[in-house]
Design a protein around this motif. Structure first.
Motif, PDB file in Angstrom:
ATOM      1  N   PRO A 296     -48.098  36.827 -23.562  1.00 51.12           N
ATOM      2  CA  PRO A 296     -47.333  37.957 -24.115  1.00 51.12           C
ATOM      3  C   PRO A 296     -47.308  37.981 -25.651  1.00 51.12           C
ATOM      4  CG  PRO A 296     -46.130  36.948 -22.308  1.00 51.12           C
ATOM      5  CD  PRO A 296     -47.316  36.068 -22.585  1.00 51.12           C
ATOM      6  N   MET A 297     -47.196  36.798 -26.268  1.00 51.07           N
ATOM      7  CA  MET A 297     -47.172  36.742 -27.731  1.00 51.07           C
ATOM      8  C   MET A 297     -48.513  37.199 -28.305  1.00 51.07           C
ATOM      9  SD  MET A 297     -46.511  33.503 -30.257  1.00 51.07           S
ATOM     10  CE  MET A 297     -47.949  32.616 -29.680  1.00 51.07           C
ATOM     11  N   TYR A 298     -49.602  36.727 -27.711  1.00 53.47           N
ATOM     12  CA  TYR A 298     -50.924  37.126 -28.181  1.00 53.47           C
ATOM     13  C   TYR A 298     -51.164  38.618 -27.958  1.00 53.47           C
ATOM     14  CZ  TYR A 298     -52.608  32.494 -29.419  1.00 53.47           C
ATOM     15  OH  TYR A 298     -52.796  31.292 -30.047  1.00 53.47           O
ATOM     16  N   ALA A 299     -50.670  39.143 -26.848  1.00 55.73           N
ATOM     17  CA  ALA A 299     -50.830  40.576 -26.562  1.00 55.73           C
ATOM     18  C   ALA A 299     -50.124  41.412 -27.626  1.00 55.73           C
ATOM     19  CB  ALA A 299     -50.286  40.895 -25.172  1.00 55.73           C
ATOM     20  N   GLN A 300     -48.903  41.023 -27.996  1.00 54.89           N
ATOM     21  CA  GLN A 300     -48.169  41.746 -29.045  1.00 54.89           C
ATOM     22  C   GLN A 300     -48.942  41.688 -30.368  1.00 54.89           C
ATOM     23  OE1 GLN A 300     -45.269  43.498 -28.919  1.00 54.89           O
ATOM     24  NE2 GLN A 300     -44.909  43.115 -26.755  1.00 54.89           N
ATOM     25  N   ALA A 301     -49.472  40.498 -30.696  1.00 56.83           N
ATOM     26  CA  ALA A 301     -50.214  40.320 -31.953  1.00 56.83           C
ATOM     27  C   ALA A 301     -51.459  41.204 -31.979  1.00 56.83           C
ATOM     28  CB  ALA A 301     -50.593  38.851 -32.130  1.00 56.83           C
ATOM     29  N   LEU A 302     -52.182  41.224 -30.875  1.00 50.49           N
ATOM     30  CA  LEU A 302     -53.418  42.017 -30.814  1.00 50.49           C
ATOM     31  C   LEU A 302     -53.143  43.506 -30.942  1.00 50.49           C
ATOM     32  CD1 LEU A 302     -55.319  40.230 -27.908  1.00 50.49           C
ATOM     33  CD2 LEU A 302     -56.049  40.366 -30.287  1.00 50.49           C
ATOM     34  N   VAL A 303     -52.203  43.993 -30.159  1.00 49.66           N
ATOM     35  CA  VAL A 303     -51.916  45.426 -30.159  1.00 49.66           C
ATOM     36  C   VAL A 303     -51.307  45.844 -31.496  1.00 49.66           C
ATOM     37  CG1 VAL A 303     -50.586  47.257 -29.046  1.00 49.66           C
ATOM     38  CG2 VAL A 303     -51.749  45.554 -27.654  1.00 49.66           C
ATOM     39  N   GLY A 304     -50.435  45.016 -32.037  1.00 49.11           N
ATOM     40  CA  GLY A 304     -49.858  45.304 -33.355  1.00 49.11           C
ATOM     41  C   GLY A 304     -50.918  45.380 -34.437  1.00 49.11           C
ATOM     42  N   MET A 305     -51.882  44.465 -34.366  1.00 44.37           N
ATOM     43  CA  MET A 305     -52.972  44.453 -35.347  1.00 44.37           C
ATOM     44  C   MET A 305     -53.777  45.749 -35.264  1.00 44.37           C
ATOM     45  SD  MET A 305     -56.072  41.700 -35.683  1.00 44.37           S
ATOM     46  CE  MET A 305     -56.881  42.187 -34.173  1.00 44.37           C
ATOM     47  N   VAL A 306     -54.082  46.178 -34.055  1.00 51.95           N
ATOM     48  CA  VAL A 306     -54.855  47.413 -33.882  1.00 51.95           C
ATOM     49  C   VAL A 306     -54.058  48.619 -34.386  1.00 51.95           C
ATOM     50  CG1 VAL A 306     -55.947  48.951 -32.209  1.00 51.95           C
ATOM     51  CG2 VAL A 306     -56.201  46.480 -31.958  1.00 51.95           C
ATOM     52  N   ALA A 307     -52.759  48.665 -34.068  1.00 52.64           N
ATOM     53  CA  ALA A 307     -51.927  49.799 -34.486  1.00 52.64           C
ATOM     54  C   ALA A 307     -51.824  49.896 -36.006  1.00 52.64           C
ATOM     55  CB  ALA A 307     -50.538  49.683 -33.870  1.00 52.64           C
ATOM     56  N   LEU A 308     -51.590  48.765 -36.667  1.00 50.81           N
ATOM     57  CA  LEU A 308     -51.469  48.791 -38.133  1.00 50.81           C
ATOM     58  C   LEU A 308     -52.799  49.102 -38.798  1.00 50.81           C
ATOM     59  CD1 LEU A 308     -48.982  45.859 -38.771  1.00 50.81           C
ATOM     60  CD2 LEU A 308     -48.582  48.301 -39.118  1.00 50.81           C
ATOM     61  N   THR A 309     -53.880  48.600 -38.235  1.00 49.60           N
ATOM     62  CA  THR A 309     -55.206  48.907 -38.782  1.00 49.60           C
ATOM     63  C   THR A 309     -55.503  50.392 -38.602  1.00 49.60           C
ATOM     64  OG1 THR A 309     -55.946  46.671 -38.281  1.00 49.60           O
ATOM     65  CG2 THR A 309     -57.661  48.303 -38.709  1.00 49.60           C
ATOM     66  N   GLY A 310     -55.084  50.941 -37.466  1.00 48.65           N
ATOM     67  CA  GLY A 310     -55.263  52.373 -37.237  1.00 48.65           C
ATOM     68  C   GLY A 310     -54.523  53.203 -38.268  1.00 48.65           C
ATOM     69  N   GLN A 311     -53.339  52.752 -38.622  1.00 45.89           N
ATOM     70  CA  GLN A 311     -52.552  53.454 -39.637  1.00 45.89           C
ATOM     71  C   GLN A 311     -53.289  53.427 -40.985  1.00 45.89           C
ATOM     72  OE1 GLN A 311     -48.566  51.990 -39.413  1.00 45.89           O
ATOM     73  NE2 GLN A 311     -47.767  53.554 -40.770  1.00 45.89           N
TER      74      GLN A 311
ATOM     75  N   VAL B 269     -64.787  50.124 -37.293  1.00 42.34           N
ATOM     76  CA  VAL B 269     -63.410  49.619 -37.288  1.00 42.34           C
ATOM     77  C   VAL B 269     -63.139  48.865 -35.988  1.00 42.34           C
ATOM     78  CG1 VAL B 269     -60.962  50.257 -37.356  1.00 42.34           C
ATOM     79  CG2 VAL B 269     -62.595  51.467 -38.812  1.00 42.34           C
ATOM     80  N   ALA B 270     -63.541  49.453 -34.849  1.00 41.68           N
ATOM     81  CA  ALA B 270     -63.340  48.798 -33.551  1.00 41.68           C
ATOM     82  C   ALA B 270     -64.063  47.457 -33.505  1.00 41.68           C
ATOM     83  CB  ALA B 270     -63.818  49.711 -32.418  1.00 41.68           C
ATOM     84  N   ALA B 271     -65.302  47.418 -33.993  1.00 43.23           N
ATOM     85  CA  ALA B 271     -66.087  46.175 -33.968  1.00 43.23           C
ATOM     86  C   ALA B 271     -65.414  45.079 -34.791  1.00 43.23           C
ATOM     87  CB  ALA B 271     -67.505  46.437 -34.481  1.00 43.23           C
ATOM     88  N   HIS B 272     -64.897  45.435 -35.967  1.00 43.14           N
ATOM     89  CA  HIS B 272     -64.247  44.434 -36.823  1.00 43.14           C
ATOM     90  C   HIS B 272     -62.907  43.982 -36.237  1.00 43.14           C
ATOM     91  CE1 HIS B 272     -67.012  44.005 -40.203  1.00 43.14           C
ATOM     92  NE2 HIS B 272     -67.285  45.283 -40.014  1.00 43.14           N
ATOM     93  N   LEU B 273     -62.172  44.905 -35.650  1.00 43.54           N
ATOM     94  CA  LEU B 273     -60.910  44.525 -34.996  1.00 43.54           C
ATOM     95  C   LEU B 273     -61.163  43.525 -33.865  1.00 43.54           C
ATOM     96  CD1 LEU B 273     -59.033  47.933 -34.736  1.00 43.54           C
ATOM     97  CD2 LEU B 273     -58.102  45.849 -35.737  1.00 43.54           C
ATOM     98  N   VAL B 274     -62.141  43.841 -33.026  1.00 47.61           N
ATOM     99  CA  VAL B 274     -62.464  42.962 -31.907  1.00 47.61           C
ATOM    100  C   VAL B 274     -63.029  41.645 -32.419  1.00 47.61           C
ATOM    101  CG1 VAL B 274     -63.900  42.700 -29.836  1.00 47.61           C
ATOM    102  CG2 VAL B 274     -62.755  44.877 -30.301  1.00 47.61           C
TER     103      VAL B 274
END
Length: 201
Positions: free
Chosen positions: A145-160, A174-179
């Motif tokens: 759960p902690m890693y899931a929050q970190a991953l999704v949060g990272m994607v959301a902030l990068t999207g912003q 952007v997707a390639a670098h996030l992954v």
């Protein structure tokens, strides 16, 4: 216009104005003026600016959650990560006004909560995938759960950031670098990340 058509018109106008000016910067007078109606018509449909805003936010949150949930179609865990990143970036690109509204601090409580709670809902979708992968690799599944929050949060902030970047990179880049960062970590980061899934743009 029918009542339903008028309601949709007010929602569209409200969505545009809230995205441009925020909740505080938007008035019932302006919404009514742009719709070519009197203020009481807005009150009749939504009870006021707060009601209109709540419906707009609720719709956007549901749309984003639906896009992310339907994008997670299976495959390799890394490909699932790509699918989640693309889903959020697709939403940002296709529904820019909606994303701008969601990332602002909302002064109105909605039935679906805040942007943070929506991100948490999306993270829950990712959590099960990570939990299985952690178990297969001998890691502690309760950390998923902690890693899931970190991953999704990272994607959301990068999207912003991506939305307003002066020299906006391509969505696939952007997707390639996030992954790349989330899959390999900083210590194993690939110099030229690539996408392994079928989607390339």
């Amino acid at each position: 216009m029918t009542g339903k058509e008028r309601r949709e018109q007010l929602l569209d106008i409200g969505r545009t104005l809230f995205a441009e000016r925020g909740f505080e910067g938007t008035s019932v007078e302006e919404i009514a003026h742009k719709a070519g109606v009197s203020k009481p018509v807005v009150y009749e449909h939504f009870g006021g600016k707060e009601g209109l805003y709540a419906v707009v936010v609720d719709r956007e949150m549901r749309r984003l959650l639906d896009m992310v949930t339907s994008a997670l179609t299976g495959g390799h865990p890394r490909e699932l990560l790509e699918q989640a990143a693309f889903a959020l970036l697709d939403y940002i690109e296709q529904y820019t006004d909606g994303f701008r509204i969601l990332v602002r601090d909302s002064p109105v409580a909605q039935s679906t909560g805040t942007f943070a709670s929506l991100i948490s809902d999306i993270a829950t979708q990712v959590e099960d995938i990570l939990g299985m992968e952690f178990k297969n690799r001998g890691f502690e599944p309760k950390l998923a759960p902690m890693y899931a929050q970190a991953l999704v949060g990272m994607v959301a902030l990068t999207g912003q950031w991506w939305l307003d970047a002066p020299q906006r990179p391509e969505k696939a880049e952007v997707a390639a670098h996030l992954v790349n960062l989330s899959w390999n970590g900083l210590s194993g980061i690939e110099p030229k990340p690539r996408l392994i899934g079928h989607r390339k743009s």
